[in-house]
Scaffold this motif. Sequence first.
Motif, PDB file in Angstrom:
ATOM      1  N   TYR A  13       0.801  -1.220   0.000  1.00 55.17           N
ATOM      2  CA  TYR A  13       0.000   0.000   0.000  1.00 55.17           C
ATOM      3  C   TYR A  13       0.833   1.269   0.000  1.00 55.17           C
ATOM      4  CZ  TYR A  13      -3.897  -3.047   1.111  1.00 55.17           C
ATOM      5  OH  TYR A  13      -4.851  -4.027   1.063  1.00 55.17           O
ATOM      6  N   GLY A  14       2.064   1.191   0.478  1.00 50.41           N
ATOM      7  CA  GLY A  14       2.892   2.382   0.558  1.00 50.41           C
ATOM      8  C   GLY A  14       4.217   2.082   1.230  1.00 50.41           C
ATOM      9  N   PHE A  15       4.924   3.124   1.592  1.00 44.08           N
ATOM     10  CA  PHE A  15       6.232   2.976   2.229  1.00 44.08           C
ATOM     11  C   PHE A  15       6.530   4.242   3.016  1.00 44.08           C
ATOM     12  CE2 PHE A  15       6.944   5.169  -1.697  1.00 44.08           C
ATOM     13  CZ  PHE A  15       8.015   6.023  -1.480  1.00 44.08           C
ATOM     14  N   LEU A  16       7.555   4.197   3.822  1.00 40.27           N
ATOM     15  CA  LEU A  16       7.994   5.388   4.526  1.00 40.27           C
ATOM     16  C   LEU A  16       9.494   5.514   4.409  1.00 40.27           C
ATOM     17  CD1 LEU A  16       9.344   4.652   7.569  1.00 40.27           C
ATOM     18  CD2 LEU A  16       6.985   4.024   7.964  1.00 40.27           C
ATOM     19  N   THR A  17       9.962   6.729   4.501  1.00 42.95           N
ATOM     20  CA  THR A  17      11.397   6.992   4.460  1.00 42.95           C
ATOM     21  C   THR A  17      11.778   7.889   5.632  1.00 42.95           C
ATOM     22  OG1 THR A  17      11.100   8.907   2.992  1.00 42.95           O
ATOM     23  CG2 THR A  17      11.617   6.794   1.951  1.00 42.95           C
ATOM     24  N   GLN A  18      13.007   7.735   6.067  1.00 45.19           N
ATOM     25  CA  GLN A  18      13.588   8.591   7.099  1.00 45.19           C
ATOM     26  C   GLN A  18      15.092   8.585   6.879  1.00 45.19           C
ATOM     27  OE1 GLN A  18      13.369   7.217  11.174  1.00 45.19           O
ATOM     28  NE2 GLN A  18      13.531   9.298  11.963  1.00 45.19           N
ATOM     29  N   GLY A  19      15.720   9.700   7.127  1.00 43.86           N
ATOM     30  CA  GLY A  19      17.174   9.768   7.025  1.00 43.86           C
ATOM     31  C   GLY A  19      17.823   9.075   8.209  1.00 43.86           C
ATOM     32  N   ARG A  20      19.100   9.264   8.333  1.00 47.52           N
ATOM     33  CA  ARG A  20      19.842   8.707   9.462  1.00 47.52           C
ATOM     34  C   ARG A  20      19.973   9.807  10.519  1.00 47.52           C
ATOM     35  NH1 ARG A  20      24.867   6.075   7.464  1.00 47.52           N
ATOM     36  NH2 ARG A  20      23.432   4.359   7.115  1.00 47.52           N
ATOM     37  N   PRO A  21      19.158   9.740  11.591  1.00 49.20           N
ATOM     38  CA  PRO A  21      19.209  10.776  12.621  1.00 49.20           C
ATOM     39  C   PRO A  21      20.630  10.964  13.161  1.00 49.20           C
ATOM     40  CG  PRO A  21      17.300   9.389  12.957  1.00 49.20           C
ATOM     41  CD  PRO A  21      18.137   8.738  11.877  1.00 49.20           C
ATOM     42  N   GLY A  22      20.970  12.212  13.415  1.00 47.54           N
ATOM     43  CA  GLY A  22      22.305  12.526  13.915  1.00 47.54           C
ATOM     44  C   GLY A  22      23.340  12.665  12.820  1.00 47.54           C
ATOM     45  N   SER A  23      22.900  12.646  11.561  1.00 46.17           N
ATOM     46  CA  SER A  23      23.830  12.761  10.436  1.00 46.17           C
ATOM     47  C   SER A  23      23.268  13.740   9.413  1.00 46.17           C
ATOM     48  CB  SER A  23      24.036  11.398   9.767  1.00 46.17           C
ATOM     49  OG  SER A  23      22.891  11.059   9.002  1.00 46.17           O
ATOM     50  N   ASP A  24      23.988  13.921   8.340  1.00 46.56           N
ATOM     51  CA  ASP A  24      23.510  14.723   7.212  1.00 46.56           C
ATOM     52  C   ASP A  24      23.203  13.797   6.040  1.00 46.56           C
ATOM     53  OD1 ASP A  24      23.724  17.170   8.503  1.00 46.56           O
ATOM     54  OD2 ASP A  24      25.826  17.405   7.941  1.00 46.56           O
ATOM     55  N   GLU A  25      22.600  12.629   6.314  1.00 43.84           N
ATOM     56  CA  GLU A  25      22.348  11.625   5.282  1.00 43.84           C
ATOM     57  C   GLU A  25      20.864  11.300   5.197  1.00 43.84           C
ATOM     58  OE1 GLU A  25      24.810   8.330   6.398  1.00 43.84           O
ATOM     59  OE2 GLU A  25      26.656   9.408   5.983  1.00 43.84           O
ATOM     60  N   TRP A  26      20.325  11.437   3.972  1.00 46.77           N
ATOM     61  CA  TRP A  26      18.943  11.064   3.713  1.00 46.77           C
ATOM     62  C   TRP A  26      18.735  10.944   2.217  1.00 46.77           C
ATOM     63  CZ3 TRP A  26      20.298  15.802   5.815  1.00 46.77           C
ATOM     64  CH2 TRP A  26      20.122  16.922   5.012  1.00 46.77           C
ATOM     65  N   ILE A  27      17.656  10.276   1.859  1.00 47.01           N
ATOM     66  CA  ILE A  27      17.272  10.103   0.456  1.00 47.01           C
ATOM     67  C   ILE A  27      16.277  11.207   0.124  1.00 47.01           C
ATOM     68  CG2 ILE A  27      16.054   8.612  -1.172  1.00 47.01           C
ATOM     69  CD1 ILE A  27      17.059   6.235   0.559  1.00 47.01           C
ATOM     70  N   THR A  28      16.473  11.880  -1.007  1.00 53.01           N
ATOM     71  CA  THR A  28      15.555  12.945  -1.386  1.00 53.01           C
ATOM     72  C   THR A  28      14.593  12.544  -2.505  1.00 53.01           C
ATOM     73  OG1 THR A  28      17.212  13.878  -2.870  1.00 53.01           O
ATOM     74  CG2 THR A  28      17.121  14.769  -0.641  1.00 53.01           C
ATOM     75  N   ALA A  29      14.957  11.552  -3.313  1.00 56.70           N
ATOM     76  CA  ALA A  29      14.075  11.098  -4.392  1.00 56.70           C
ATOM     77  C   ALA A  29      14.414   9.661  -4.751  1.00 56.70           C
ATOM     78  CB  ALA A  29      14.206  11.993  -5.613  1.00 56.70           C
ATOM     79  N   LEU A  30      13.389   8.878  -5.118  1.00 54.20           N
ATOM     80  CA  LEU A  30      13.619   7.491  -5.494  1.00 54.20           C
ATOM     81  C   LEU A  30      12.552   6.991  -6.456  1.00 54.20           C
ATOM     82  CD1 LEU A  30      12.306   5.100  -2.811  1.00 54.20           C
ATOM     83  CD2 LEU A  30      12.398   7.515  -2.312  1.00 54.20           C
ATOM     84  N   LEU A  31      12.896   5.943  -7.175  1.00 53.97           N
ATOM     85  CA  LEU A  31      11.975   5.195  -8.025  1.00 53.97           C
ATOM     86  C   LEU A  31      11.731   3.861  -7.339  1.00 53.97           C
ATOM     87  CD1 LEU A  31      13.830   5.709 -11.423  1.00 53.97           C
ATOM     88  CD2 LEU A  31      11.794   6.922 -10.683  1.00 53.97           C
ATOM     89  N   ILE A  32      10.594   3.236  -7.620  1.00 54.14           N
ATOM     90  CA  ILE A  32      10.288   1.936  -7.026  1.00 54.14           C
ATOM     91  C   ILE A  32       9.837   0.987  -8.122  1.00 54.14           C
ATOM     92  CG2 ILE A  32       8.784   0.687  -5.429  1.00 54.14           C
ATOM     93  CD1 ILE A  32       8.629   3.262  -3.789  1.00 54.14           C
ATOM     94  N   SER A  33      10.397  -0.223  -8.098  1.00 54.74           N
ATOM     95  CA  SER A  33       9.914  -1.289  -8.979  1.00 54.74           C
ATOM     96  C   SER A  33       9.568  -2.494  -8.122  1.00 54.74           C
ATOM     97  CB  SER A  33      10.947  -1.644 -10.057  1.00 54.74           C
ATOM     98  OG  SER A  33      12.160  -2.062  -9.486  1.00 54.74           O
ATOM     99  N   TYR A  34       8.771  -3.386  -8.681  1.00 54.36           N
ATOM    100  CA  TYR A  34       8.314  -4.553  -7.923  1.00 54.36           C
ATOM    101  C   TYR A  34       8.193  -5.765  -8.840  1.00 54.36           C
ATOM    102  CZ  TYR A  34       3.796  -3.433 -10.005  1.00 54.36           C
ATOM    103  OH  TYR A  34       2.799  -3.174 -10.895  1.00 54.36           O
ATOM    104  N   SER A  35       8.174  -6.948  -8.206  1.00 49.14           N
ATOM    105  CA  SER A  35       8.125  -8.199  -8.967  1.00 49.14           C
ATOM    106  C   SER A  35       7.418  -9.272  -8.149  1.00 49.14           C
ATOM    107  CB  SER A  35       9.553  -8.649  -9.295  1.00 49.14           C
ATOM    108  OG  SER A  35       9.550  -9.899  -9.934  1.00 49.14           O
ATOM    109  N   LEU A  36       6.815 -10.216  -8.847  1.00 46.47           N
ATOM    110  CA  LEU A  36       6.249 -11.397  -8.201  1.00 46.47           C
ATOM    111  C   LEU A  36       7.253 -12.544  -8.181  1.00 46.47           C
ATOM    112  CD1 LEU A  36       2.702 -11.351  -9.814  1.00 46.47           C
ATOM    113  CD2 LEU A  36       3.308 -10.690  -7.476  1.00 46.47           C
ATOM    114  N   ASP A  37       8.227 -12.512  -9.131  1.00 51.46           N
ATOM    115  CA  ASP A  37       9.121 -13.667  -9.308  1.00 51.46           C
ATOM    116  C   ASP A  37      10.619 -13.318  -9.360  1.00 51.46           C
ATOM    117  OD1 ASP A  37       9.414 -12.402 -11.755  1.00 51.46           O
ATOM    118  OD2 ASP A  37       8.393 -13.976 -12.892  1.00 51.46           O
TER     119      ASP A  37
END
Length: 93
Positions: A13-37
């Motif tokens: 149904y969805g997902f969540l993202t969070q950076g690494r607390p205490g750092s300057d590291e996080w994801i700002t944009a992403l693509l998602i793919s999926y598969s059954l097999d």
Amino acid sequence: IQNKNLKFIQIVYGFLTQGRPGSDEWITALLISYSLDYYQWNYITDSEGNQNIFTANQDAISIRYQYFRSPFHARFIRFHVFLGTIGPVFDWN
């Protein structure tokens, strides 16, 4: 690319993202793919059929929740980090 094996086919149904607390590291944009097999992969697309670029975080602390326009069945999910700070920051829970 980060792969996640869900162990069995599930409705996603969805997902969540969070950076690494205490750092300057996080994801700002992403693509998602999926598969059954793990062999045939499909990207999440927008209403025009283009690969959907998901906006993620703007800092290392905030949690961003995102829900898919159309939930889908998958056993495997790939997160393709499109933009981020200081390398891809990724952890599965």
